[in-house]
Design a protein around this motif. Structure first.
Motif, PDB file in Angstrom:
ATOM      1  N   ASN A   1       0.822  -1.210   0.000  1.00  0.00           N
ATOM      2  CA  ASN A   1       0.000   0.000   0.000  1.00  0.00           C
ATOM      3  C   ASN A   1       0.859   1.265   0.000  1.00  0.00           C
ATOM      4  O   ASN A   1       0.652   2.184  -0.802  1.00  0.00           O
ATOM      5  N   TYR A   2       1.832   1.306   0.901  1.00  0.00           N
ATOM      6  CA  TYR A   2       2.668   2.506   0.991  1.00  0.00           C
ATOM      7  C   TYR A   2       3.594   2.651  -0.220  1.00  0.00           C
ATOM      8  O   TYR A   2       4.013   3.762  -0.554  1.00  0.00           O
ATOM      9  N   THR A   3       3.892   1.541  -0.872  1.00  0.00           N
ATOM     10  CA  THR A   3       4.664   1.618  -2.115  1.00  0.00           C
ATOM     11  C   THR A   3       3.870   2.382  -3.161  1.00  0.00           C
ATOM     12  O   THR A   3       4.393   3.271  -3.849  1.00  0.00           O
ATOM     13  N   LEU A   4       2.582   2.040  -3.305  1.00  0.00           N
ATOM     14  CA  LEU A   4       1.738   2.729  -4.281  1.00  0.00           C
ATOM     15  C   LEU A   4       1.661   4.224  -3.980  1.00  0.00           C
ATOM     16  O   LEU A   4       1.662   5.054  -4.891  1.00  0.00           O
ATOM     17  N   GLN A   5       1.612   4.561  -2.709  1.00  0.00           N
ATOM     18  CA  GLN A   5       1.479   5.972  -2.353  1.00  0.00           C
ATOM     19  C   GLN A   5       2.769   6.751  -2.603  1.00  0.00           C
ATOM     20  O   GLN A   5       2.750   7.838  -3.176  1.00  0.00           O
TER      21      GLN A   5
ATOM     22  N   ARG B   1      -1.640  -4.155  -5.793  1.00  0.00           N
ATOM     23  CA  ARG B   1      -0.673  -3.876  -4.740  1.00  0.00           C
ATOM     24  C   ARG B   1       0.578  -4.691  -5.043  1.00  0.00           C
ATOM     25  O   ARG B   1       0.480  -5.878  -5.353  1.00  0.00           O
ATOM     26  N   PRO B   2       1.727  -4.113  -4.946  1.00  0.00           N
ATOM     27  CA  PRO B   2       2.957  -4.874  -5.181  1.00  0.00           C
ATOM     28  C   PRO B   2       3.314  -5.741  -3.974  1.00  0.00           C
ATOM     29  O   PRO B   2       4.229  -5.453  -3.222  1.00  0.00           O
TER      30      PRO B   2
ATOM     31  N   THR C   1      -2.226   1.862 -12.609  1.00  0.00           N
ATOM     32  CA  THR C   1      -2.964   2.819 -13.421  1.00  0.00           C
ATOM     33  C   THR C   1      -3.999   3.564 -12.592  1.00  0.00           C
ATOM     34  O   THR C   1      -4.434   4.641 -12.950  1.00  0.00           O
ATOM     35  N   SER C   2      -4.392   2.969 -11.487  1.00  0.00           N
ATOM     36  CA  SER C   2      -5.349   3.642 -10.631  1.00  0.00           C
ATOM     37  C   SER C   2      -5.244   3.084  -9.228  1.00  0.00           C
ATOM     38  O   SER C   2      -4.970   1.916  -9.049  1.00  0.00           O
ATOM     39  N   ALA C   3      -5.480   3.921  -8.276  1.00  0.00           N
ATOM     40  CA  ALA C   3      -5.482   3.444  -6.893  1.00  0.00           C
ATOM     41  C   ALA C   3      -6.575   4.185  -6.169  1.00  0.00           C
ATOM     42  O   ALA C   3      -6.386   4.792  -5.156  1.00  0.00           O
ATOM     43  N   ALA C   4      -7.760   4.106  -6.757  1.00  0.00           N
ATOM     44  CA  ALA C   4      -8.849   4.937  -6.290  1.00  0.00           C
ATOM     45  C   ALA C   4      -9.187   4.768  -4.831  1.00  0.00           C
ATOM     46  O   ALA C   4      -9.568   5.709  -4.170  1.00  0.00           O
ATOM     47  N   ASP C   5      -9.087   3.535  -4.331  1.00  0.00           N
ATOM     48  CA  ASP C   5      -9.473   3.378  -2.942  1.00  0.00           C
ATOM     49  C   ASP C   5      -8.297   3.353  -1.996  1.00  0.00           C
ATOM     50  O   ASP C   5      -8.406   2.957  -0.864  1.00  0.00           O
ATOM     51  N   VAL C   6      -7.140   3.796  -2.456  1.00  0.00           N
ATOM     52  CA  VAL C   6      -5.992   3.930  -1.562  1.00  0.00           C
ATOM     53  C   VAL C   6      -5.838   5.396  -1.252  1.00  0.00           C
ATOM     54  O   VAL C   6      -5.342   6.154  -2.060  1.00  0.00           O
ATOM     55  N   THR C   7      -6.301   5.815  -0.088  1.00  0.00           N
ATOM     56  CA  THR C   7      -6.209   7.214   0.294  1.00  0.00           C
ATOM     57  C   THR C   7      -5.505   7.309   1.617  1.00  0.00           C
ATOM     58  O   THR C   7      -5.380   6.330   2.329  1.00  0.00           O
ATOM     59  N   THR C   8      -5.075   8.481   1.954  1.00  0.00           N
ATOM     60  CA  THR C   8      -4.381   8.622   3.235  1.00  0.00           C
ATOM     61  C   THR C   8      -5.258   9.373   4.215  1.00  0.00           C
ATOM     62  O   THR C   8      -6.051  10.217   3.846  1.00  0.00           O
ATOM     63  N   SER C   9      -5.065   9.069   5.475  1.00  0.00           N
ATOM     64  CA  SER C   9      -5.827   9.744   6.505  1.00  0.00           C
ATOM     65  C   SER C   9      -5.164   9.500   7.843  1.00  0.00           C
ATOM     66  O   SER C   9      -4.529   8.482   8.046  1.00  0.00           O
ATOM     67  N   THR C  10      -5.348  10.422   8.750  1.00  0.00           N
ATOM     68  CA  THR C  10      -4.821  10.206  10.092  1.00  0.00           C
ATOM     69  C   THR C  10      -5.936   9.768  11.031  1.00  0.00           C
ATOM     70  O   THR C  10      -5.731   9.618  12.207  1.00  0.00           O
ATOM     71  N   ALA C  11      -7.135   9.553  10.496  1.00  0.00           N
ATOM     72  CA  ALA C  11      -8.214   9.076  11.335  1.00  0.00           C
ATOM     73  C   ALA C  11      -7.937   7.647  11.762  1.00  0.00           C
ATOM     74  O   ALA C  11      -7.223   6.932  11.102  1.00  0.00           O
ATOM     75  N   GLU C  12      -8.547   7.234  12.854  1.00  0.00           N
ATOM     76  CA  GLU C  12      -8.309   5.880  13.313  1.00  0.00           C
ATOM     77  C   GLU C  12      -9.289   4.944  12.645  1.00  0.00           C
ATOM     78  O   GLU C  12     -10.468   5.109  12.681  1.00  0.00           O
ATOM     79  N   PRO C  13      -8.800   3.859  12.028  1.00  0.00           N
ATOM     80  CA  PRO C  13      -9.674   2.866  11.439  1.00  0.00           C
ATOM     81  C   PRO C  13     -10.380   2.056  12.522  1.00  0.00           C
ATOM     82  O   PRO C  13     -10.115   2.230  13.682  1.00  0.00           O
ATOM     83  N   THR C  14     -11.238   1.083  12.110  1.00  0.00           N
ATOM     84  CA  THR C  14     -12.038   0.375  13.109  1.00  0.00           C
ATOM     85  C   THR C  14     -11.686  -1.068  13.401  1.00  0.00           C
ATOM     86  O   THR C  14     -12.503  -1.757  13.928  1.00  0.00           O
ATOM     87  N   THR C  15     -10.532  -1.556  13.051  1.00  0.00           N
ATOM     88  CA  THR C  15     -10.189  -2.933  13.401  1.00  0.00           C
ATOM     89  C   THR C  15      -9.430  -2.998  14.707  1.00  0.00           C
ATOM     90  O   THR C  15      -8.896  -2.029  15.154  1.00  0.00           O
ATOM     91  N   THR C  16      -9.363  -4.205  15.244  1.00  0.00           N
ATOM     92  CA  THR C  16      -8.616  -4.360  16.483  1.00  0.00           C
ATOM     93  C   THR C  16      -7.136  -4.341  16.198  1.00  0.00           C
ATOM     94  O   THR C  16      -6.701  -4.773  15.150  1.00  0.00           O
ATOM     95  N   ASP C  17      -6.386  -3.883  17.151  1.00  0.00           N
ATOM     96  CA  ASP C  17      -4.935  -3.743  16.972  1.00  0.00           C
ATOM     97  C   ASP C  17      -4.220  -4.781  17.807  1.00  0.00           C
ATOM     98  O   ASP C  17      -4.172  -4.693  18.998  1.00  0.00           O
TER      99      ASP C  17
END
Length: 487
Positions: A119-123, A244-245, A341-357
């Motif tokens: 993911n971070y490679t694409l960004q 994703r690579p 060619t596209s990474a439409a749903d790869v966006t950045t944010s500092t918000a906290e996601p909702t999965t367990t850590d």
């Protein structure tokens, strides 16, 4: 030059578990800084905060865990992948041993280190789609995760990556961090105790000499012939190349995982209850592992340099300028991640996601071996309710004294000085510029990463809740300041 610090003194500063502690991660970043192509170094200097390099940025992803309010708690589970291994400690015959990272089985829906690197490679490689801020943060994560993925226990789910296996080190079953006695676990032994004892015993406590030895072995010594293979990856027939690579980090995760079927979980050296051994692992176990740790750190630094030489080729080194595109990566280093060619749903944010850590890095991270409190035994073994690999505090040296002064310096996590000019392209959704270098046997993402659940980007259905992670959080902040106070 670092002053010589006794192993005992360093133990007093021991902390928690992040894959490799400061000595390991900063050494990986240092090696990469020395091996980067000049044009890649120019892009690095543009994307990182003023005055930073990979030696500094390599510890950032651990440092941010101690920020007030834990704004990056969602990233905890991106530091590892919990492979379901059959280790020597699990089976009754060597023929039954089996270790492998299976992304479909072990990937936790994309919340893992393999998908995070993809993911971070694409960004970071898409200067037209992503803002400077997003690409800078992606590069800081990559400079850390390419180190994490070389630590064997960050690619192993057994007993939470070794956090649930207890041992003795330097005649003690506990160590002290910031005034608190903590049990010695296998994970922290790999993250901290082994490399710090190596630096102390074999390099007089001089980390620059340690790093210099590794670089010489990569360039001119016993690892020179094999080093190029550390960074190659062939995606022919790879089923995960969905935008994703993932092929390269998946190969690297399996390389790190291999040791879990060997010395990491050695049945004789770890003999005991299955979750505890009375054997002192600072003796024979250390002698059989310190060169493995050294080599894994070498792999992390070499890969980071070669990987970024490829994915940052042709990227802007300042606003409005571009580095000379590399015609090809070295013939023996065939990594290449073509621009999606596209990474439409790869966006950045500092918000906290909702999965367990259930992050691998559970607590504050030491940089040396713990100050031994031989009289304090842990009253009970952790229940390991998470699958986290860095579940406990990690020292990096041999014990001596309890630190009387706790580190007070907060980690510097965000760029203090950002470029005054933002990239001219819209930062949130613009297609990316493609490097001209394109080796034939490397990952070429061609489709949208529609199933990239790795934060950031943040899933649209809400923030990740990291409250379930009780083991691998809190990096050791200000550790260098505490060490400085000792020397």
């Amino acid at each position: 030059m670092y002053a010589v610090v006794s192993t005992v003194a360093l133990l007093a500063l021991a902390g928690s578990a992040h894959a490799w502690t400061n000595e390991g991660h900063s050494s990986i970043g240092y090696i990469a800084d020395k091996l980067l192509k000049p044009e890649t170094a120019a892009v690095r200097d543009y994307l990182l905060p003023t005055g930073w390099n990979f030696t500094l940025s390599s510890t950032w992803a651990d440092d941010i865990k101690s920020l007030p309010g834990r704004p990056y708690a969602w990233a905890g589970n991106l530091h590892f992948i919990d492979a379901e291994d059959e280790t020597p400690l699990d089976v009754d015959s060597p023929e039954k041993v089996h270790c492998e990272v299976d992304l479909a089985r072990d990937g936790a829906g994309g919340i893992n280190i393999v998908d995070a690197i993809g993911n971070y490679t694409l960004q970071v490689k898409d200067a037209t789609k992503y803002s400077w801020d997003a690409r800078s943060e992606a590069l800081k994560f990559l400079s850390h995760f390419l180190g994490d993925i070389t630590q064997p226990l960050h690619n192993c789910g057994k007993l939470a990556g070794g956090n649930g296996f207890f041992a003795t080190w330097a005649n003690s079953t506990t160590y002290v961090y910031m005034g608190t006695s903590r049990p010695v676990q296998l994970h922290i032994i790999w993250d901290s105790f082994i490399p710090v004892k190596d630096i102390t015993d074999n390099f007089g406590g001089d980390i620059d000499a340690y790093r210099g030895w590794i670089i010489n072995e990569i360039q001119n010594g016993s690892w020179a012939a094999e080093a190029p293979s550390w960074a190659t990856c062939d995606v022919a027939g790879d089923s995960n190349n969905d935008g994703r690579p993932d092929a390269c980090p998946l190969k690297w995760a399996n390389d790190g995982n291999d040791a879990n079927c060997g010395i990491v979980w050695d049945k004789d050296l770890l003999a005991g209850t299955g979750t505890r051994t009375a054997n002192d692992l600072s003796g024979e176990y250390y002698q059989k592992t310190y060169m493995i740790v050294r080599k894994q750190i070498a792999k992390g630094g070499y890969r980071l340099a070669k990987y970024l030489d490829t994915i940052l080729a042709g990227q802007p080194a300042s606003n409005g300028t571009t580095t000379a595109t590399t015609s090809a990566v070295e013939t023996s280093t065939s990594i290449d991640i073509s621009t999606s060619t596209s990474a439409a749903d790869v966006t950045t944010s500092t918000a906290e996601p909702t999965t367990t850590d259930d992050d691998d890095d559970c607590t504050e991270e030491p940089t040396s071996e713990p100050t031994v409190e031989p009289t304090v035994e842990p009253t009970a073994e952790p229940t390991n309710t998470t699958t986290d690999e860095d579940c406990t505090e990690e020292p990096t040296s041999e014990p001596t004294v309890e630190p009387t002064v706790e580190p007070t310096v907060e980690p510097t996590v965000e760029p203090t000085v950002e470029p005054t000019v933002e990239p001219t392209a819209e930062p949130t959704d613009v297609p990316t510029a493609e490097p001209t270098a394109d080796p034939t046997d490397v990952p070429v993402p061609t489709s949208d990463p529609t199933d990239v659940p790795v934060p950031p980007p943040v899933p649209t259905d809400g923030p990740i809740d990291s409250s379930a992670s009780t083991l691998r959080a809190l990096p050791f902040a200000g550790l260098l300041a505490a060490i400085a106070a000792l020397i």
